[in-house]
Scaffold this active site. Structure first.
Site, short mmCIF file in Angstrom:
data_model
loop_
_atom_site.label_atom_id
_atom_site.label_comp_id
_atom_site.label_asym_id
_atom_site.label_seq_id
_atom_site.Cartn_x
_atom_site.Cartn_y
_atom_site.Cartn_z
CG ASP A 229 -1.87 1.18 1.23
OD1 ASP A 229 -2.93 1.07 0.59
OD2 ASP A 229 -1.54 2.22 1.85
CE1 TYR A 234 0.25 7.84 3.27
CE2 TYR A 234 0.85 5.67 2.44
CZ TYR A 234 -0.07 6.51 3.02
OH TYR A 234 -1.31 6.03 3.37
CE LYS A 264 -3.93 4.91 0.77
NZ LYS A 264 -2.57 4.36 0.73
CG HIS A 297 -4.82 9.96 0.67
ND1 HIS A 297 -3.45 9.87 0.52
CD2 HIS A 297 -5.08 9.46 1.90
CE1 HIS A 297 -2.92 9.35 1.61
NE2 HIS A 297 -3.88 9.11 2.47
#
Length: 509
Positions: A229, A234, A264, A297
């Protein structure tokens, strides 16, 4: 001539036809052969002898990869491939022919009887019947019972290859065993409405620092993870892409089609014109041609641009007010272009899910939300299942390492009831929590960069909780939400996005 062993003629009667004795000489009894083997000692059989005797039994005149198995072509298929899984050796059973310690008599290559660990089992002699353990189970049965995260030969073999060791022989044995293990691990997947199989356990990468996440992903792949994932926000997708580049490929142990990758769309890319460029940036960073799943997201948007967290001078967020339904329609085009196989939502409430469904041509396949025993999300899960969405739980262990942790909040991993169950099953509290989720068909993506924990998080398929234990864990629900992004404004800690009209946590679920 008088001492020549006698054969039989066409009618099955004793005869003196030339060569009859050679064809029908009585083989030593099993007892005699066993005694002879015992006299030699239980020594590992050299690989070249396995190949030599296998070649004699199966009539392999050429190396693996180009030989014919009787009249069934090995072709370019490798050990454990679909072609060998459906073709009998030579169109006839091999009878008493053996391959190392794995019997090819009544078993077809590619079936559970040959075994996920059978490739390794052929490398050493055991006191029990070849191809079976002393307890009477074949290696594949032990592998199936151990589950996707259990200890096994193929995982050690796969780990050696993925992390850079091993040779061509190990590669072939490992690939065969890997294909077998995937067939025995069907219980570790959940089906999406698109027909895809989504692994119930994935590796989360939120808060995995650059410099650590690459090795974490490589290690996860080496021990059997098939679900990673990711997210643009990030800021580590480029390093994850390096891991994919090293571990995935047509000539490597792990094929792209064996891996389920999620990413996402971030809040600054909600404008329909920004959706496809954002995805292509993610694909470039991950070094992939497509994603298995692409999620929105959050339902609310931030100001357009490359700054992930655009802020005002007072530290509040700079919002954009693009309707998430318009963003969704742009995401649908990604499916049409083959850039993603499925699309879904993250951090949406039930009302917002229905809002998207009302305009969707391509229906969302997954909802990813915070979910754990203190935030069981029972109503939201039921809402999604009724509409054909699979739920993924992020922060399934309570995200104890997040930056805005409150020292007074309850600690999920210290819950007494969960610790008691951990003692009962000789598991960790984390494994009990993960088992609770997968047993109710909720996908989990625990994050870790620690090898021992990465492997431990996958080892939850070798036990089951009782109905009473499942209910007890569910009763721990406090509607306690750990993941509410916070910022400091005028010296006070406030919810970062609460001022946006699409903020999802104002609804009950």
């Amino acid at each position: 001539m008088g001492t020549e062993p006698r054969g039989r003629d066409k009618q099955g009667k004793p005869g003196n036809s030339p060569g009859a004795g050679r064809c029908f000489q009585r083989r030593p009894s099993r007892k005699t052969r066993t005694s002879a083997a015992a006299a030699e000692g239980d020594k590992p059989i050299p690989v070249f002898l396995i190949c030599f005797y296998t070649a004699r039994c199966v009539n392999w005149a050429r190396p693996l990869g180009s030989a014919r198995l009787g009249s069934a072509r090995h072709g370019s298929a490798r050990l454990g491939s679909a072609r060998l899984g459906t073709a009998r050796l030579g169109t006839a059973r091999h009878g008493s022919a053996r391959h190392g310690s794995a019997r090819l008599g009544t078993a077809r290559l590619g079936t559970a009887r040959h075994g996920a660990a059978g490739a390794r089992a052929g490398l050493q002699r055991t006191p029990a019947r070849r191809g079976r353990s002393a307890g009477g189970r074949c290696p594949a049965e032990a592998e199936a019972e151990a589950g996707p995260g259990g200890p096994s030969g193929w995982r050690r073999c796969r780990q050696q290859i993925v992390l850079g060791g091993g040779n061509r022989r190990t590669f072939l044995l490992c690939e065969f065993a890997l294909n077998q293990a995937k067939m025995s691990a069907a219980c570790s997947f959940v089906a999406l409405h698109t027909g895809q199989k989504m692994p119930l356990i994935g590796l989360g990468t939120w808060k995995s620092d650059r410099g650590q996440v690459k090795e974490a992903v490589k290690y996860a792949l080496s021990v059997g993870y098939q679900h990673i994932d990711c997210a643009a926000a990030y800021s580590n997708e480029a390093e994850i892409g390096e891991a994919f580049q090293e571990c995935l490929g047509p000539n490597k142990v792990i094929k792209r089609e064996d891996l389920f990758v999620t990413s996402k769309l971030w809040n600054t890319k909600h404008h329909p014109d920004d959706v496809e460029p954002a995805l292509r940036k993610t694909l470039g960073d991950l070094k992939l041609d497509y994603l298995d799943l692409y999620l929105m997201h959050w339902p609310h948007a931030f100001e357009r641009g490359d700054n992930l967290f655009p802020k005002n001078p007072d530290n509040t967020m700079r919002y954009d007010y693009t309707d998430y339904k318009d963003t969704w329609k742009a995401m649908e085009k990604l499916v049409e272009k083959g850039l993603v196989k499925a699309i879904g939502l993250s951090n949406f409430n039930s009302r917002q899910i229905d809002d998207v469904l009302s305009v969707a041509t391509v229906k969302p396949a997954v909802l990813q939300v915070e979910c754990h025993p203190y935030l069981a999300q029972n109503e939201l899960i039921a809402h999604c299942q009724k509409r054909g969405l699979v739920v993924t739980a992020y922060s399934p262990l309570g995200s104890p390492d997040r930056m805005w942790k409150n020292p007074d909040e309850p600690v999920l991993l210290e819950e007494p009831g969960i610790k008691k169950l951990a003692e009962k099953y000789s598991k960790s509290p984390a494994q009990i929590i993960l088992r609770w989720q997968v047993q109710r068909k909720v996908v989990v993506i625990p994050k870790s960069v620690t090898p021992a924990r990465i492997q431990q998080n996958l080892q939850v398929f070798d036990f089951s909780l009782t109905e009473e234990e499942m209910s007890h864990i569910g009763s721990l629900n406090k509607n306690w939400r750990y993941i509410v992004p916070m910022i400091t404004v005028n010296g006070k800690l406030v919810a970062r996005d609460a001022g946006h009209p699409h903020y999802p946590f104002n609804d009950p679920y």
